[in-house]
Design an enzyme around this catalytic site. Structure first.
Site, PDB file in Angstrom:
ATOM      1  N   HIS A 133     -12.198  -6.572  -1.773  1.00 56.55           N
ATOM      2  CA  HIS A 133     -13.073  -6.592  -0.597  1.00 56.55           C
ATOM      3  C   HIS A 133     -12.236  -6.301   0.647  1.00 56.55           C
ATOM      4  O   HIS A 133     -11.154  -6.884   0.815  1.00 56.55           O
ATOM      5  CB  HIS A 133     -13.734  -7.973  -0.489  1.00 56.55           C
TER       6      HIS A 133
ATOM      7  N   MET B 229     -20.823  -0.774  -5.544  1.00 58.44           N
ATOM      8  CA  MET B 229     -21.712  -1.257  -4.495  1.00 58.44           C
ATOM      9  C   MET B 229     -23.018  -1.840  -5.034  1.00 58.44           C
ATOM     10  O   MET B 229     -24.093  -1.513  -4.560  1.00 58.44           O
ATOM     11  CB  MET B 229     -21.986  -0.133  -3.493  1.00 58.44           C
TER      12      MET B 229
HETATM   13  C1  GAR Z   1     -12.897  -0.169  -0.543  1.00 51.43           C
HETATM   14  O1  GAR Z   1     -12.529  -0.345   0.805  1.00 51.43           O
HETATM   15  C2  GAR Z   1     -13.350  -1.487  -1.127  1.00 51.43           C
HETATM   16  O2  GAR Z   1     -12.634  -2.586  -0.666  1.00 51.43           O
HETATM   17  C3  GAR Z   1     -14.779  -1.528  -0.654  1.00 51.43           C
HETATM   18  O3  GAR Z   1     -15.242  -0.213  -0.815  1.00 51.43           O
HETATM   19  C4  GAR Z   1     -14.161   0.680  -0.651  1.00 51.43           C
HETATM   20  C5  GAR Z   1     -14.125   1.583  -1.851  1.00 51.43           C
HETATM   21  O4  GAR Z   1     -13.186   2.606  -1.672  1.00 51.43           O
HETATM   22  N1  GAR Z   1     -15.550  -2.453  -1.418  1.00 51.43           N
HETATM   23  C6  GAR Z   1     -16.540  -3.171  -0.891  1.00 51.43           C
HETATM   24  O5  GAR Z   1     -16.880  -3.092   0.264  1.00 51.43           O
HETATM   25  C7  GAR Z   1     -17.221  -4.107  -1.874  1.00 51.43           C
HETATM   26  N2  GAR Z   1     -18.166  -4.921  -1.203  1.00 51.43           N
HETATM   27  P1  GAR Z   1     -12.674   3.466  -2.885  1.00 51.43           P
HETATM   28  O6  GAR Z   1     -13.927   3.977  -3.625  1.00 51.43           O
HETATM   29  O7  GAR Z   1     -11.916   4.591  -2.259  1.00 51.43           O
HETATM   30  O8  GAR Z   1     -11.831   2.600  -3.771  1.00 51.43           O
END
Ligand code: GAR
Length: 216
Positions: free
Chosen positions: A112, A93
């Site tokens: 994403h 992030m």
């Molecule tokens: C996921 O949904 C990913 O696509 C999103 O954060 C989540 C992480 O989940 N990423 C973003 O929003 C990037 N801008 P995780 O830690 O369980 O993989």
């Protein structure tokens, strides 16, 4: 096939990291997770990595006094130390600076939870619901200097149901994320991806246009 060394950058839960690890174990991805790096000390993703004996480090952004480039150079140092060939952002992030992009040109991927270019940025499942779209999904793309703007490698589509909440939609999208990130890494590892301008093509793939909701 030679295993490509990947570095995974995370900030939280790490379910995408887990899916990549599991798919490598199943033999579906010719890769080795060489290092997991988190900007958050308490990211559960670090624990997941350690459970699989994968080197996992917290690189704090504190002390870099908002200097994104310096922080990203610290990441590059860590990635190089572990011989990383492909960098995968998986729920990382932070906004990436040119320092990281230049160190890994064409070798930096992000996932994403929306069908880009719709809904870039944060809280995108909520935004999709509020907008009233009937389909959403997820995207794996190469990272460029914009926010979620790089060339698209692969997308998966999910329906938005009338009774969806942000949680239920996120969960449906996440299940697809867990498939397409590994697929994108495998296409990269096999050397099948070609970038021409904004378009990425995958050689040797088959598409059945009536059926697919994942492409390629
Ligand atoms: C996921 O949904 C990913 O696509 C999103 O954060 C989540 C992480 O989940 N990423 C973003 O929003 C990037 N801008 P995780 O830690 O369980 O993989």
């Amino acid at each position: 096939m030679k295993k490509i060394r990947i570095g995974v950058l995370v900030s939280g839960r790490g379910s995408n990291l887990q899916a990549i690890i599991d798919n490598i174990k199943k033999g579906e991805v010719s890769a080795e997770v060489a290092i997991v790096i988190s900007d958050q000390a308490d990211a559960y993703a670090l624990e997941r990595a350690r459970k699989h004996a994968i080197p996992a480090v917290h690189v704090s952004a504190k002390g870099y006094k908002n200097r994104r480039e310096d922080y990203d150079n610290a990441l590059v140092q860590e990635l190089r130390k572990h011989g990383v060939e492909l960098v995968c952002l998986a729920g990382f992030m932070r906004i990436i600076s040119p320092a990281l992009i230049k160190a890994y040109p064409g070798r930096l991927l992000n996932i994403h939870p929306a069908l880009l270019p719709a809904f870039p940025g944060l809280h995108v499942q909520k935004a999709a619901l509020e907008h009233g779209v009937k389909f959403s999904g997820c995207t794996v793309h190469f990272v460029d200097e914009g926010m979620d703007t790089g060339p698209i490698i692969i997308q998966a589509v999910v329906p938005v149901l009338d009774n969806d909440t942000e949680e239920s939609l996120s969960e449906r999208i996440l299940a697809q994320e867990h498939k397409i990130y590994s697929r994108a890494i495998q296409l990269f590892a096999e050397g099948r991806l070609k970038i021409e301008g904004r378009r990425v093509t995958a050689s040797g793939g088959e598409t059945s246009i009536d059926k697919f909701l994942i492409n390629p």
